[in-house]
Design a protein around this motif. Structure first.
Motif, PDB file in Angstrom:
ATOM      1  N   UNK A  71      -9.466 -18.336 -93.843  1.00 25.66           N
ATOM      2  CA  UNK A  71      -8.870 -17.449 -94.848  1.00 25.66           C
ATOM      3  C   UNK A  71      -9.791 -16.267 -95.151  1.00 25.66           C
ATOM      4  N   UNK A  72     -11.094 -16.542 -95.292  1.00 24.75           N
ATOM      5  CA  UNK A  72     -12.055 -15.471 -95.599  1.00 24.75           C
ATOM      6  C   UNK A  72     -12.134 -14.461 -94.464  1.00 24.75           C
ATOM      7  N   UNK A  73     -12.172 -14.964 -93.237  1.00 22.82           N
ATOM      8  CA  UNK A  73     -12.249 -14.066 -92.087  1.00 22.82           C
ATOM      9  C   UNK A  73     -10.979 -13.226 -91.972  1.00 22.82           C
ATOM     10  N   UNK A  74      -9.832 -13.835 -92.249  1.00 19.92           N
ATOM     11  CA  UNK A  74      -8.572 -13.083 -92.219  1.00 19.92           C
ATOM     12  C   UNK A  74      -8.599 -11.939 -93.230  1.00 19.92           C
ATOM     13  N   UNK A  75      -9.151 -12.214 -94.417  1.00 18.14           N
ATOM     14  CA  UNK A  75      -9.244 -11.164 -95.444  1.00 18.14           C
ATOM     15  C   UNK A  75     -10.178 -10.041 -95.004  1.00 18.14           C
ATOM     16  N   UNK A  76     -11.309 -10.409 -94.406  1.00 19.61           N
ATOM     17  CA  UNK A  76     -12.257  -9.392 -93.929  1.00 19.61           C
ATOM     18  C   UNK A  76     -11.599  -8.525 -92.859  1.00 19.61           C
ATOM     19  N   UNK A  77     -10.851  -9.151 -91.966  1.00 20.97           N
ATOM     20  CA  UNK A  77     -10.171  -8.413 -90.898  1.00 20.97           C
ATOM     21  C   UNK A  77      -9.201  -7.394 -91.489  1.00 20.97           C
ATOM     22  N   UNK A  78      -8.409  -7.830 -92.469  1.00 18.04           N
ATOM     23  CA  UNK A  78      -7.418  -6.924 -93.068  1.00 18.04           C
ATOM     24  C   UNK A  78      -8.089  -5.826 -93.892  1.00 18.04           C
ATOM     25  N   UNK A  79      -9.067  -6.218 -94.709  1.00 17.16           N
ATOM     26  CA  UNK A  79      -9.722  -5.260 -95.605  1.00 17.16           C
ATOM     27  C   UNK A  79     -10.422  -4.152 -94.836  1.00 17.16           C
ATOM     28  N   UNK A  80     -11.053  -4.513 -93.723  1.00 14.74           N
ATOM     29  CA  UNK A  80     -11.855  -3.541 -92.976  1.00 14.74           C
ATOM     30  C   UNK A  80     -11.157  -3.050 -91.711  1.00 14.74           C
ATOM     31  N   UNK A  81      -9.873  -3.386 -91.585  1.00 13.51           N
ATOM     32  CA  UNK A  81      -9.073  -2.903 -90.446  1.00 13.51           C
ATOM     33  C   UNK A  81      -9.762  -3.204 -89.114  1.00 13.51           C
ATOM     34  N   UNK A  82     -10.203  -4.434 -88.957  1.00 14.06           N
ATOM     35  CA  UNK A  82     -10.924  -4.844 -87.752  1.00 14.06           C
ATOM     36  C   UNK A  82      -9.942  -5.048 -86.601  1.00 14.06           C
ATOM     37  N   UNK A  83     -10.266  -4.492 -85.461  1.00 12.04           N
ATOM     38  CA  UNK A  83      -9.402  -4.589 -84.281  1.00 12.04           C
ATOM     39  C   UNK A  83      -9.767  -5.764 -83.385  1.00 12.04           C
ATOM     40  N   UNK A  84     -11.070  -6.079 -83.310  1.00 19.15           N
ATOM     41  CA  UNK A  84     -11.543  -7.121 -82.400  1.00 19.15           C
ATOM     42  C   UNK A  84     -12.550  -8.005 -83.121  1.00 19.15           C
ATOM     43  N   UNK A  85     -12.390  -9.308 -82.997  1.00 21.34           N
ATOM     44  CA  UNK A  85     -13.393 -10.264 -83.479  1.00 21.34           C
ATOM     45  C   UNK A  85     -14.075 -10.839 -82.244  1.00 21.34           C
ATOM     46  N   UNK A  86     -15.412 -10.787 -82.231  1.00 23.45           N
ATOM     47  CA  UNK A  86     -16.184 -11.055 -81.014  1.00 23.45           C
ATOM     48  C   UNK A  86     -17.224 -12.157 -81.273  1.00 23.45           C
ATOM     49  N   UNK A 353     -15.694  -1.315 -72.223  1.00 20.20           N
ATOM     50  CA  UNK A 353     -14.462  -1.241 -71.426  1.00 20.20           C
ATOM     51  C   UNK A 353     -13.492  -2.355 -71.821  1.00 20.20           C
ATOM     52  N   UNK A 354     -14.028  -3.538 -72.112  1.00 18.38           N
ATOM     53  CA  UNK A 354     -13.176  -4.649 -72.554  1.00 18.38           C
ATOM     54  C   UNK A 354     -12.605  -4.351 -73.935  1.00 18.38           C
ATOM     55  N   UNK A 355     -13.431  -3.805 -74.825  1.00 14.60           N
ATOM     56  CA  UNK A 355     -12.933  -3.406 -76.143  1.00 14.60           C
ATOM     57  C   UNK A 355     -11.750  -2.443 -75.996  1.00 14.60           C
ATOM     58  N   UNK A 356     -11.909  -1.456 -75.133  1.00 11.75           N
ATOM     59  CA  UNK A 356     -10.855  -0.454 -74.950  1.00 11.75           C
ATOM     60  C   UNK A 356      -9.576  -1.090 -74.414  1.00 11.75           C
ATOM     61  N   UNK A 357      -9.719  -2.033 -73.484  1.00 12.35           N
ATOM     62  CA  UNK A 357      -8.546  -2.729 -72.948  1.00 12.35           C
ATOM     63  C   UNK A 357      -7.811  -3.483 -74.052  1.00 12.35           C
ATOM     64  N   UNK A 358      -8.567  -4.189 -74.885  1.00 15.92           N
ATOM     65  CA  UNK A 358      -7.950  -4.988 -75.941  1.00 15.92           C
ATOM     66  C   UNK A 358      -7.273  -4.109 -76.992  1.00 15.92           C
ATOM     67  N   UNK A 359      -7.914  -3.008 -77.335  1.00 18.57           N
ATOM     68  CA  UNK A 359      -7.348  -2.107 -78.343  1.00 18.57           C
ATOM     69  C   UNK A 359      -6.054  -1.468 -77.842  1.00 18.57           C
ATOM     70  N   UNK A 360      -5.976  -1.232 -76.535  1.00 19.03           N
ATOM     71  CA  UNK A 360      -4.810  -0.537 -75.971  1.00 19.03           C
ATOM     72  C   UNK A 360      -3.579  -1.427 -75.864  1.00 19.03           C
ATOM     73  N   UNK A 361      -3.774  -2.744 -75.973  1.00 21.01           N
ATOM     74  CA  UNK A 361      -2.654  -3.682 -75.847  1.00 21.01           C
ATOM     75  C   UNK A 361      -2.197  -4.105 -77.234  1.00 21.01           C
ATOM     76  N   UNK A 362      -0.939  -3.873 -77.543  1.00 20.04           N
ATOM     77  CA  UNK A 362      -0.403  -4.261 -78.839  1.00 20.04           C
ATOM     78  C   UNK A 362      -0.196  -5.763 -78.887  1.00 20.04           C
ATOM     79  N   UNK A 363      -0.465  -6.339 -80.060  1.00 18.81           N
ATOM     80  CA  UNK A 363      -0.340  -7.794 -80.225  1.00 18.81           C
ATOM     81  C   UNK A 363       1.103  -8.176 -80.502  1.00 18.81           C
TER      82      UNK A 363
END
Length: 363
Positions: A71-86, A353-363
Motif C-alpha cells: 500500500x505504501x509503495x503504491x502511494x509513493x508511485x502515485x504521488x511521485x508519478x513513478x513510471x518504473x519500479x526497479x 534503453x530498457x527504461x525507454x522501452x518500458x516507458x514507451x509501452x502502455x500498461x
C-alpha cells in the motif's frame, strides 16, 4: 529499491553506481531503502530522493507489514508519478510487482544471483522486464513463459576512472603495506558461502613466508567472524592473514594487491563484482569455477579453480606468485576486459534503453 542499507555489498554498490551515471536530463531516480545508513547518505549526496521502508523477509509473521508495504509503495508511485519500479532482490521484486498492479508503473526486476528461490515463478510473471547480470542468471528462469521477451543480460558496471591501475609500490606505501610483501586480497561479506574457510585453509598450504592475506569486509554474523578468527589462530596464521573492516577506498586496496581472490560457492554470486573491480585496477584475479564468476573471468584475464578446494586455491595462488610474466599478462588483459565489458558508462546506457522501452509501452 535496495533490500540492504549498507554500501559494502556488490548489489548496493551497483545500484549506487547506476544512479550516479544515469542521464538526469531524462531520468529522475528515487530510491527506497530499508533504513538510513551509508547507502541512503551517498544517494542523497548524489541528488537522489530517498524513502525508507521496512523491507522484510517473506515470512508469515511479516505478512501484515508486507501488505502495508504494498500500500505504501503504491502511494509513493502515485504521488511521485513513478513510471518504473526497479528492485534488485526477489523479496522486494514481489512486493514491487504487486504494488505496480494497482498503478500504471512497470516493474523491472534486476536479478543479481543465479540460485533459484520458491517465489521466482510468480515474481517473474509480475515483472515487465528482467535484467540478469550474467548469462547464467537466465538458467534460473528456464521454462518460464515469455522468457525470450522479458529477459536480457546486462553486465554490472564499474567506474573505470575510479578503479584504475596505480603503481603498486606507491600505493602499498600509502596504505602502510610492506613494499616487498605479496598481497593476496579477499573483499566482500564474511559468510560461509563466500568460501572464506577454504581460503584460510589454502593459506596453510602456501610454502612461502613473503606474503600477506587481507580479508576485507563485514561479517554476516559475529559467530562466523569468531569461527574465522579461531581457524586463523589454530593454524598460527595471525602474522600472514589479517582481517580488516570494509574499506571505503577499496579501489586503492585492489590496486595495491598482487592478487584478488573470490573463492565463493555455487549460488552465492551473480557474477562477482569484486573481480572486475580488481581487473579494472590492473590486478590479477582468481575465482572459483561457478555460475556467473566464469563469465567475469576469461582465460586471458584470470584463473578459475574448483570450488570448495583449498588445494586448488593454494596452487593457483602459488602459480601467480612464482610466474611474474603470467601475472602481469593477466593484469593488462584484465584492465582491457573491464574497459570493454564492465564500464559503468556502457552499463548505464544499456539500462536506460530498457527504461525507454518500458516507458514507451502502455500498461
Amino acid at each position: 529499491m535496495s533490500h540492504f542499507g549498507d554500501l559494502s555489498m556488490g548489489g548496493q554498490k551497483s545500484m549506487f553506481a547506476l544512479i550516479r551515471n544515469l542521464d538526469k536530463s531524462r531520468f529522475e531516480p528515487l530510491a527506497i531503502v530499508p533504513y538510513e545508513g551509508e547507502l541512503s547518505k551517498n544517494l542523497a549526496s548524489a541528488g537522489c530522493t530517498v524513502f525508507t521502508m521496512p523491507l522484510l523477509p517473506l515470512k508469515p509473521k511479516f505478512y501484515f507489514q508486507q501488505i502495508s508495504n504494498i500500500a505504501s509503495l503504491s502511494r509513493i508511485i502515485r504521488t511521485h508519478c513513478i513510471s518504473i519500479v526497479h528492485p534488485d532482490h526477489e523479496r522486494d521484486a514481489l512486493i514491487a510487482g504487486l504494488a505496480c498492479k494497482f498503478t500504471n508503473a512497470k516493474m523491472l526486476w534486476h536479478v543479481r544471483l543465479t540460485r533459484k528461490v520458491g517465489t521466482d515463478k510468480i515474481t517473474f510473471s509480475l515483472a515487465d522486464k528482467v535484467i540478469g547480470i550474467a548469462e547464467d542468471v537466465r538458467n534460473r528462469f528456464e521454462g518460464m513463459a515469455s522468457l525470450d521477451r522479458k529477459y536480457i543480460t546486462i553486465y554490472n558496471g564499474v567506474d573505470c576512472d575510479e578503479f584504475k591501475p596505480i603503481d603498486k609500490t606507491t600505493i602499498k606505501a600509502k596504505l602502510g603495506l610492506e613494499p616487498n610483501k605479496f598481497i593476496i586480497t579477499f573483499a566482500g561479506q564474511f559468510k560461509r558461502g563466500k568460501g572464506l574457510m577454504d581460503l584460510i585453509a589454502a593459506a596453510t598450504l602456501i610454502d612461502n613466508d613473503n606474503h600477506q592475506f587481507l580479508l576485507i569486509g563485514k561479517p554476516e554474523s559475529e559467530n562466523f567472524l569468531a569461527e574465522m578468527k579461531e581457524a586463523i589462530s589454530a593454524a598460527n596464521l595471525e602474522s600472514s592473514v589479517k582481517i580488516m573492516e570494509f574499506q571505503s577506498d577499496i579501489q586503492n586496496w585492489f590496486a595495491a594487491s598482487d592478487i584478488v581472490v573470490l573463492p565463493s560457492h555455487e549460488g552465492t554470486e551473480g557474477m562477482g563484482r569484486v573481480l572486475f573491480e580488481a581487473m579494472a585496477c590492473g590486478t590479477a584475479v582468481i575465482g572459483t569455477n561457478i555460475s556467473g564468476v566464469r563469465q567475469a573471468i576469461s582465460q586471458e584475464t584470470g584463473l578459475l579453480v574448483a570450488e570448495k578446494s583449498p588445494q586448488s586455491l593454494a596452487e593457483a595462488i602459488t602459480k601467480l606468485m612464482a610466474d611474474n610474466d603470467l601475472r602481469h599478462s593477466l593484469e593488462h588483459n584484465g584492465r582491457q576486459r573491464a574497459l570493454e565489458f564492465f564500464d559503468i558508462k556502457n552499463h548505464a546506457i544499456n539500462v536506460e534503453k530498457i527504461y525507454e522501452q518500458l516507458i514507451s509501452v502502455k500498461k
